[in-house]
Design a protein around this motif. Structure first.
Motif, PDB file in Angstrom:
ATOM      1  N   ARG B 152       0.853  -1.190   0.000  1.00 42.96           N
ATOM      2  CA  ARG B 152       0.000   0.000   0.000  1.00 42.96           C
ATOM      3  C   ARG B 152       0.888   1.238   0.000  1.00 42.96           C
ATOM      4  NH1 ARG B 152      -5.305  -0.496   1.369  1.00 42.96           N
ATOM      5  NH2 ARG B 152      -5.232   1.625   2.149  1.00 42.96           N
ATOM      6  N   GLU B 153       0.261   2.398   0.042  1.00 42.68           N
ATOM      7  CA  GLU B 153       1.065   3.619   0.017  1.00 42.68           C
ATOM      8  C   GLU B 153       1.969   3.703   1.252  1.00 42.68           C
ATOM      9  OE1 GLU B 153      -2.989   4.869   1.626  1.00 42.68           O
ATOM     10  OE2 GLU B 153      -2.124   3.390   0.300  1.00 42.68           O
ATOM     11  N   TYR B 154       3.087   4.347   1.069  1.00 40.49           N
ATOM     12  CA  TYR B 154       4.056   4.491   2.153  1.00 40.49           C
ATOM     13  C   TYR B 154       3.666   5.738   2.950  1.00 40.49           C
ATOM     14  CZ  TYR B 154       8.805   4.560   4.181  1.00 40.49           C
ATOM     15  OH  TYR B 154       9.879   4.528   5.030  1.00 40.49           O
ATOM     16  N   ILE B 155       3.375   5.573   4.203  1.00 39.30           N
ATOM     17  CA  ILE B 155       2.974   6.728   5.012  1.00 39.30           C
ATOM     18  C   ILE B 155       4.234   7.420   5.541  1.00 39.30           C
ATOM     19  CG2 ILE B 155       1.594   7.540   6.975  1.00 39.30           C
ATOM     20  CD1 ILE B 155      -0.167   6.076   5.013  1.00 39.30           C
ATOM     21  N   VAL B 156       4.398   8.671   5.142  1.00 37.80           N
ATOM     22  CA  VAL B 156       5.574   9.419   5.581  1.00 37.80           C
ATOM     23  C   VAL B 156       5.189  10.283   6.773  1.00 37.80           C
ATOM     24  CG1 VAL B 156       7.324  11.083   4.880  1.00 37.80           C
ATOM     25  CG2 VAL B 156       6.400   9.488   3.218  1.00 37.80           C
ATOM     26  N   ARG B 206      11.547   7.757   2.734  1.00 38.81           N
ATOM     27  CA  ARG B 206      11.259   6.653   1.804  1.00 38.81           C
ATOM     28  C   ARG B 206      12.480   6.276   0.981  1.00 38.81           C
ATOM     29  NH1 ARG B 206       6.412   9.567  -1.165  1.00 38.81           N
ATOM     30  NH2 ARG B 206       7.975  11.193  -0.933  1.00 38.81           N
ATOM     31  N   ASP B 207      13.463   7.187   0.939  1.00 40.51           N
ATOM     32  CA  ASP B 207      14.623   6.928   0.090  1.00 40.51           C
ATOM     33  C   ASP B 207      15.549   5.918   0.752  1.00 40.51           C
ATOM     34  OD1 ASP B 207      16.070   8.187  -2.448  1.00 40.51           O
ATOM     35  OD2 ASP B 207      17.598   7.815  -0.918  1.00 40.51           O
ATOM     36  N   ALA B 208      16.073   4.993  -0.051  1.00 40.73           N
ATOM     37  CA  ALA B 208      16.880   3.899   0.504  1.00 40.73           C
ATOM     38  C   ALA B 208      18.356   4.246   0.604  1.00 40.73           C
ATOM     39  CB  ALA B 208      16.703   2.653  -0.364  1.00 40.73           C
ATOM     40  N   GLU B 209      18.796   5.318  -0.044  1.00 37.43           N
ATOM     41  CA  GLU B 209      20.246   5.503  -0.166  1.00 37.43           C
ATOM     42  C   GLU B 209      20.780   6.804   0.430  1.00 37.43           C
ATOM     43  OE1 GLU B 209      21.636   4.399  -4.031  1.00 37.43           O
ATOM     44  OE2 GLU B 209      20.879   2.359  -3.720  1.00 37.43           O
ATOM     45  N   HIS B 210      20.315   7.156   1.604  1.00 41.60           N
ATOM     46  CA  HIS B 210      20.807   8.380   2.240  1.00 41.60           C
ATOM     47  C   HIS B 210      22.337   8.345   2.384  1.00 41.60           C
ATOM     48  CE1 HIS B 210      16.639   8.908   4.346  1.00 41.60           C
ATOM     49  NE2 HIS B 210      16.611   9.172   3.059  1.00 41.60           N
TER      50      HIS B 210
END
Lengths: 300, 412
Positions: B152-156, B206-210
């Protein structure tokens, strides 16, 4: 007038002639300096980059110490202090809750910062508090024929809104005005509002010195006799590093760079040596043709 | 109706002729935009003037130019405002003094030039592809999903979205790129717009590559540590993005959260500076230089320190520096300063106040806030006198004020 005086770090470190010349010039302008000798470095943007709250607390502490004195306002002699402190003060003054949070950090030292401190660089104080007419009246040796390039640097002219530069306070013209009031000729050149490059000297030395070298070269092309700076960090890159900058840009430079209190002091009758001008890497005394200028006859 | 002299920088690289100023007079109210004036001249006098524009509402970001030396959008800069600048940092900036208009107390010349740091295609149109868009592409300007992608949508969390709104306000007009002083000297610098865009993803949970993004931009010689703090991008931006502040936030995350010890000395310099002030209260320059390269005896420091020797020797010879000053710490930080460092730096969470998000308190709010606090303080003092001093101190904990600060940030 009495001011809480924050000299900053570099004026007591690698540019002692700045602190020294301010001390000589102040009484001539009826400024009484109450030095904040227990205050700390403003952080120069680097501490804020590390931890914003820490930078804000250190400067709030300095402001609180200034508010404990009976000075009418706080005065600094370093643009970088002006800019970094203005940034912290903007946050402290804009938000009561945040200010209280910082004040809690200071509470155990018995200090408290109350919103609304006035903190002015010597340049602003000269124009806004002392006034150009008073300054003119005190000139003993007008800087006739001296061609001076103003070098504002960054921290004292940007961002314009934070530094309250507006039509009523055109603070980005004050160096021009002061040079004229002292009898000198203002030289316009490309570097007037540019960056000296100092903040990246340890990260990208080549780019840093290229900036300094280019502005010095532009001032030479515009036939300036010297530059004047309100910031000792600019002085480090433009004067102390000038031989290195000269190598990077591949041209002879030899442009003297004066601190603002030195330029004022010259016109008020002090001699170059007591203003510490012999401490510069590019000695103004050996480069400027003083015989046609202000200090003809003064022992250099 | 006021009259303005519009000086437009004309240049066609294909013509083989040099650039020149083209002068036109327009009669318009001072609240009309500079773009209105340019378009009027183009429609009525000279159809060959090159300018890019579209929405005329400060949304599309097409009409970036320099007006009296300062970059911005021609469509949201009033003629009166541009004229009042009267001077600036651009080439051939007109000087209001000595002109006929000075007597009337106003400058009426508006010099319009193409933006800087980008090649000119024609007149006021610059090649954004060559510089601006290339740099935006450099920072991987899209979200790299965490795996597995949620069904489902990613809740930020709300605070995270608020945190990146400032960089999301960018309309890609290039005004900050135009006047970036680092880029002027070092054209390879990633630059303000692209680095602000980078924060858009570094600040997005949500970003995987900080870590990868920050490492990449710290290690790049022309990355985050190539910014020289000149503030030009802050003044240039028509949308309040404060690109330089975003660069500083990238540095803060790279250094304090990810401890990325980059090859450009960015991390070492920052940590050396903080250590230096904690110890000395004010800056001890010669130590900072050595420590920025890893300490006096670090292999990296040796060539740098030898390279600085001529400068040091001149400094000594001129009496700027003394051997004592170079080697000894004459100034010691007061204990209170050390305590501030240890307490604030030792906390788990860093507190940041972003005025773009919280806004400035209005005068009356400030006064009301002040009154409320004074009442609270009086109450607390009354309580404290009734109870033990420790109990009174406990009523205001750091946590409660932190959450209040972030709550406030939800209502920009």
């Amino acid at each position: 007038m009495k001011v809480a005086y924050w000299p900053g770090c570099v004026s007591r470190g690698f540019t002692p002639e700045l602190h020294g010349s301010m001390a000589k010039v102040a009484p001539l302008l009826d400024i009484e300096l109450i030095e904040l000798d227990r205050a700390s470095c403003c952080g120069a943007g680097v501490i804020a980059e590390h931890n914003q709250e820490l930078a804000d607390a250190l400067n709030a502490r300095t402001f609180a110490l200034a508010q404990q004195t009976d000075g009418e306002l706080m005065m600094n002699i370093c643009s970088t202090c002006q800019g970094a402190q203005a940034e912290c003060q903007e946050r402290l003054d804009a938000n009561t809750e945040y200010r209280e949070l910082i004040n809690r950090d200071l509470a155990e030292q018995g200090l408290r910062y109350e919103k609304g401190l006035t903190n002015k660089n010597f340049l602003w104080l000269l124009v806004e508090e002392i006034g150009l007419d008073t300054l003119k009246a005190k000139v003993k040796r007008p800087l006739t024929d001296l061609r001076v390039g103003p070098f504002y640097g960054c921290y004292i002219v940007r961002p314009a809104v934070r530094l309250r530069i507006d039509e009523e306070h055109p603070r980005d013209r004050y160096l021009h005005w002061v040079i004229e009031a002292l009898g000198g000729t203002v030289i316009d050149y490309a570097g007037v509002y540019k960056c000296c490059g100092f903040p990246i000297i340890t990260m990208n030395k080549d780019a840093s010195l290229k900036q300094a070298g280019r502005h010095l070269g532009d001032a030479i092309d515009a036939e300036a006799d010297c530059l004047v700076v309100p910031c000792p960090l600019c002085h480090l890159n433009l004067d102390l590093q000038q031989p290195a900058a000269s190598k990077v840009v591949g041209r002879e430079l030899g442009m003297p760079v004066l601190h603002l209190p030195q330029l004022v002091g010259l016109a008020l009758g002090l001699n170059p040596k007591e203003l510490g001008m012999n401490k510069h890497v590019i000695r103004p005394t050996s480069v400027i043709d003083w015989s046609t200028s202000v200090v003809a006859g003064a022992a250099a | 109706m006021p009259e303005y002299t519009l000086k437009i920088r004309r240049y066609d690289p294909q013509s083989g002729e040099a650039a020149y100023w083209d002068e036109h007079t327009v009669e318009m109210p001072e609240t009309q935009s500079v773009l209105d004036a340019i378009l009027q001249v183009r429609n009525e006098i000279d159809g060959s003037i090159g300018i890019r524009c579209s929405c005329q509402q400060a949304i599309c970001g097409s009409c970036g130019v320099r007006m009296n030396g300062k970059p911005g959008l021609a469509c949201n800069t009033h003629l009166g405002e541009a004229a009042r600048r009267g001077h600036g940092t651009g080439s051939d900036a007109p000087d209001e003094r000595g002109t006929a208009n000075e007597a009337e107390g106003r400058n009426t010349i508006i010099a319009v030039e193409p933006m800087g740091n980008m090649p000119v295609i024609r007149d006021l149109i610059v090649d954004m592809d060559q510089v601006h868009w290339k740099k935006i592409q450099r920072v991987t300007p899209w979200l790299i999903n965490k795996e597995p992608v949620p069904e489902r949508e990613y809740i930020v969390p709300h605070e995270n979205m608020v945190d990146v709104t400032q960089t999301m306000a960018c309309i890609q007009c290039g005004a900050c790129v135009s006047d970036c002083l680092s880029m002027e000297i070092d054209p390879g610098f990633v630059g303000p717009a692209a680095l602000a865009k980078a924060y858009r993803f570094v600040g997005d949970p949500r970003d995987a590559e900080h870590a990868e993004r920050l490492k990449d931009l710290s290690e790049d010689e022309q990355g985050i540590y190539d910014c020289t703090h000149c503030f030009n991008c802050i003044d240039a931006c028509p949308k309040g993005v404060d690109p330089m502040s975003q660069i500083m936030r990238l540095r803060r995350k790279a250094g304090s959260d990810f401890h990325i010890n980059d090859r450009n000395n960015g991390y070492r310099h920052e940590h050396a500076f903080v250590k230096n002030i904690r110890r000395n209260g004010i800056l001890h320059e010669s130590d900072l230089l050595a420590d920025s390269y890893g300490g006096k005896f670090h292999p990296r420091a040796v060539p740098e320190l030898i390279g600085s020797l001529p400068t040091g020797i001149t400094g000594l010879a001129r009496g700027k520096m003394t051997p004592q000053k170079l080697l000894l710490h004459q100034h010691k930080a007061p204990q209170e300063v050390k305590r501030l460092f240890d307490e604030i730096d030792g906390r788990q969470e860093r507190i940041e106040l972003n005025l773009y998000v919280t806004g400035y308190e209005e005068e009356e709010d400030l006064e009301a806030g002040q009154r409320k606090l004074e009442e609270e303080r009086a109450d607390a003092a009354a309580e404290a006198s009734a109870e033990s001093p420790e109990a009174a101190a406990d009523t205001t904990t750091a946590e409660s004020s932190e959450s209040e600060t972030s709550n406030e940030s939800e209502n920009p």
